[in-house]
Design a protein around this motif. Sequence first.
Motif, PDB file in Angstrom:
ATOM      1  N   ILE A  61      31.911  56.242  39.020  1.00 47.62           N
ATOM      2  CA  ILE A  61      33.148  55.856  39.716  1.00 47.62           C
ATOM      3  C   ILE A  61      33.941  55.001  38.736  1.00 47.62           C
ATOM      4  CG2 ILE A  61      34.105  54.463  41.589  1.00 47.62           C
ATOM      5  CD1 ILE A  61      31.578  55.193  43.216  1.00 47.62           C
ATOM      6  N   VAL A  62      35.227  55.274  38.599  1.00 49.12           N
ATOM      7  CA  VAL A  62      36.055  54.566  37.629  1.00 49.12           C
ATOM      8  C   VAL A  62      37.153  53.793  38.344  1.00 49.12           C
ATOM      9  CG1 VAL A  62      37.593  54.826  35.640  1.00 49.12           C
ATOM     10  CG2 VAL A  62      35.597  56.326  35.883  1.00 49.12           C
ATOM     11  N   VAL A  63      37.312  52.527  37.954  1.00 55.24           N
ATOM     12  CA  VAL A  63      38.451  51.713  38.383  1.00 55.24           C
ATOM     13  C   VAL A  63      39.161  51.269  37.114  1.00 55.24           C
ATOM     14  CG1 VAL A  63      37.478  50.994  40.598  1.00 55.24           C
ATOM     15  CG2 VAL A  63      37.013  49.631  38.570  1.00 55.24           C
ATOM     16  N   LYS A  64      40.472  51.252  37.172  1.00 54.94           N
ATOM     17  CA  LYS A  64      41.264  50.914  35.981  1.00 54.94           C
ATOM     18  C   LYS A  64      42.610  50.367  36.422  1.00 54.94           C
ATOM     19  CE  LYS A  64      43.282  55.457  35.513  1.00 54.94           C
ATOM     20  NZ  LYS A  64      43.719  56.537  34.747  1.00 54.94           N
TER      21      LYS A  64
ATOM     22  N   ARG B 231      40.524  41.522  38.146  1.00 57.39           N
ATOM     23  CA  ARG B 231      39.289  40.714  38.133  1.00 57.39           C
ATOM     24  C   ARG B 231      38.371  41.127  39.280  1.00 57.39           C
ATOM     25  NH1 ARG B 231      38.637  36.071  34.859  1.00 57.39           N
ATOM     26  NH2 ARG B 231      40.378  35.880  33.432  1.00 57.39           N
ATOM     27  N   ALA B 232      38.937  41.484  40.425  1.00 56.80           N
ATOM     28  CA  ALA B 232      38.124  41.983  41.540  1.00 56.80           C
ATOM     29  C   ALA B 232      37.462  43.310  41.163  1.00 56.80           C
ATOM     30  CB  ALA B 232      38.972  42.129  42.802  1.00 56.80           C
ATOM     31  N   LYS B 233      38.176  44.157  40.441  1.00 57.07           N
ATOM     32  CA  LYS B 233      37.598  45.419  39.975  1.00 57.07           C
ATOM     33  C   LYS B 233      36.429  45.149  39.030  1.00 57.07           C
ATOM     34  CE  LYS B 233      41.903  48.039  40.388  1.00 57.07           C
ATOM     35  NZ  LYS B 233      42.974  48.761  39.666  1.00 57.07           N
ATOM     36  N   ILE B 234      36.575  44.154  38.174  1.00 58.42           N
ATOM     37  CA  ILE B 234      35.493  43.779  37.254  1.00 58.42           C
ATOM     38  C   ILE B 234      34.286  43.279  38.041  1.00 58.42           C
ATOM     39  CG2 ILE B 234      34.816  42.104  35.470  1.00 58.42           C
ATOM     40  CD1 ILE B 234      37.748  42.396  34.385  1.00 58.42           C
ATOM     41  N   ARG B 235      34.523  42.466  39.076  1.00 54.14           N
ATOM     42  CA  ARG B 235      33.405  41.977  39.898  1.00 54.14           C
ATOM     43  C   ARG B 235      32.690  43.127  40.603  1.00 54.14           C
ATOM     44  NH1 ARG B 235      37.295  38.229  41.173  1.00 54.14           N
ATOM     45  NH2 ARG B 235      37.585  39.032  43.285  1.00 54.14           N
ATOM     46  N   LEU B 236      33.428  44.110  41.041  1.00 57.89           N
ATOM     47  CA  LEU B 236      32.868  45.268  41.733  1.00 57.89           C
ATOM     48  C   LEU B 236      32.071  46.158  40.779  1.00 57.89           C
ATOM     49  CD1 LEU B 236      32.786  47.067  44.318  1.00 57.89           C
ATOM     50  CD2 LEU B 236      34.885  48.130  43.462  1.00 57.89           C
ATOM     51  N   ALA B 237      32.497  46.231  39.539  1.00 53.98           N
ATOM     52  CA  ALA B 237      31.923  47.179  38.578  1.00 53.98           C
ATOM     53  C   ALA B 237      30.517  46.778  38.128  1.00 53.98           C
ATOM     54  CB  ALA B 237      32.839  47.269  37.356  1.00 53.98           C
ATOM     55  N   ASP B 238      29.797  47.794  37.665  1.00 52.11           N
ATOM     56  CA  ASP B 238      28.485  47.582  37.054  1.00 52.11           C
ATOM     57  C   ASP B 238      28.632  47.289  35.565  1.00 52.11           C
ATOM     58  OD1 ASP B 238      26.809  48.206  39.399  1.00 52.11           O
ATOM     59  OD2 ASP B 238      27.758  50.176  39.216  1.00 52.11           O
TER      60      ASP B 238
ATOM     61  N   LYS C  63      52.581  40.626  38.306  1.00 52.37           N
ATOM     62  CA  LYS C  63      51.621  40.500  37.191  1.00 52.37           C
ATOM     63  C   LYS C  63      50.448  39.620  37.601  1.00 52.37           C
ATOM     64  CE  LYS C  63      50.281  40.368  32.728  1.00 52.37           C
ATOM     65  NZ  LYS C  63      48.848  40.405  32.758  1.00 52.37           N
ATOM     66  N   ALA C  64      50.709  38.500  38.247  1.00 50.06           N
ATOM     67  CA  ALA C  64      49.629  37.604  38.697  1.00 50.06           C
ATOM     68  C   ALA C  64      48.753  38.306  39.729  1.00 50.06           C
ATOM     69  CB  ALA C  64      50.214  36.320  39.270  1.00 50.06           C
ATOM     70  N   ARG C  65      49.376  39.043  40.644  1.00 48.43           N
ATOM     71  CA  ARG C  65      48.618  39.762  41.673  1.00 48.43           C
ATOM     72  C   ARG C  65      47.764  40.871  41.049  1.00 48.43           C
ATOM     73  NH1 ARG C  65      52.566  40.668  45.451  1.00 48.43           N
ATOM     74  NH2 ARG C  65      52.990  42.756  44.732  1.00 48.43           N
ATOM     75  N   LEU C  66      48.313  41.569  40.066  1.00 49.56           N
ATOM     76  CA  LEU C  66      47.569  42.633  39.395  1.00 49.56           C
ATOM     77  C   LEU C  66      46.403  42.067  38.577  1.00 49.56           C
ATOM     78  CD1 LEU C  66      50.491  44.948  38.223  1.00 49.56           C
ATOM     79  CD2 LEU C  66      48.906  45.330  40.136  1.00 49.56           C
ATOM     80  N   ASP C  67      46.610  40.908  37.962  1.00 46.98           N
ATOM     81  CA  ASP C  67      45.517  40.256  37.218  1.00 46.98           C
ATOM     82  C   ASP C  67      44.373  39.901  38.162  1.00 46.98           C
ATOM     83  OD1 ASP C  67      46.910  40.484  34.838  1.00 46.98           O
ATOM     84  OD2 ASP C  67      47.553  38.384  34.793  1.00 46.98           O
ATOM     85  N   ASP C  68      44.698  39.357  39.330  1.00 47.81           N
ATOM     86  CA  ASP C  68      43.668  39.032  40.333  1.00 47.81           C
ATOM     87  C   ASP C  68      42.958  40.304  40.805  1.00 47.81           C
ATOM     88  OD1 ASP C  68      44.305  36.334  40.191  1.00 47.81           O
ATOM     89  OD2 ASP C  68      45.512  36.341  42.035  1.00 47.81           O
ATOM     90  N   LEU C  69      43.716  41.359  41.025  1.00 45.66           N
ATOM     91  CA  LEU C  69      43.147  42.617  41.471  1.00 45.66           C
ATOM     92  C   LEU C  69      42.199  43.186  40.416  1.00 45.66           C
ATOM     93  CD1 LEU C  69      43.052  44.894  43.591  1.00 45.66           C
ATOM     94  CD2 LEU C  69      45.042  45.901  42.439  1.00 45.66           C
TER      95      LEU C  69
END
Length: 138
Positions: free
Chosen positions: A51-54, A84-91, A76-82
């Motif tokens: 599964i890919v998030v980008k 980081r959430a993708k990074i937390r979700l990722a393996d 930009k601030a909202r996308l940066d937060d989003l």
Amino acid sequence: MTYPQLLTPEEKLADAKERLNIPRIVAICGSTRFMDLMTEVDLIETANGHIVVKPGCNMKQPHSLWNNPADAEVLKARLDDLHRAKIRLADEILVVGDYIGDSTRSEISYARSLGKPVRFTHPDVDPGEPDDADNEEA
């Protein structure tokens, strides 16, 4: 009498992904100047069963959502937060491109602080662990 140790949120997420048989999740990171490469890497990782998030927005390209500088700053601030959430979700994260800017460097550092493996399409741009620079000076 001992009590069972409660799981951390990270452990709960890992357990849930395992129980649900969720495939490995890869977060693609890098400068949006490499959006074409991100798309190609997404295709390859997806074909490999991940599964890919980008990043979903390329603010380097004109768009009505970020034409206004004030709107662009908030987005930009909202996308940066989003992201980081993708990074937390990722393996793991996969950094694309042959250039690492401040935002990507920050994402790499964040992922490593969470214990996430980090891969690179161009390993020679790996900034290394934050302590690596300190050790070289000693």
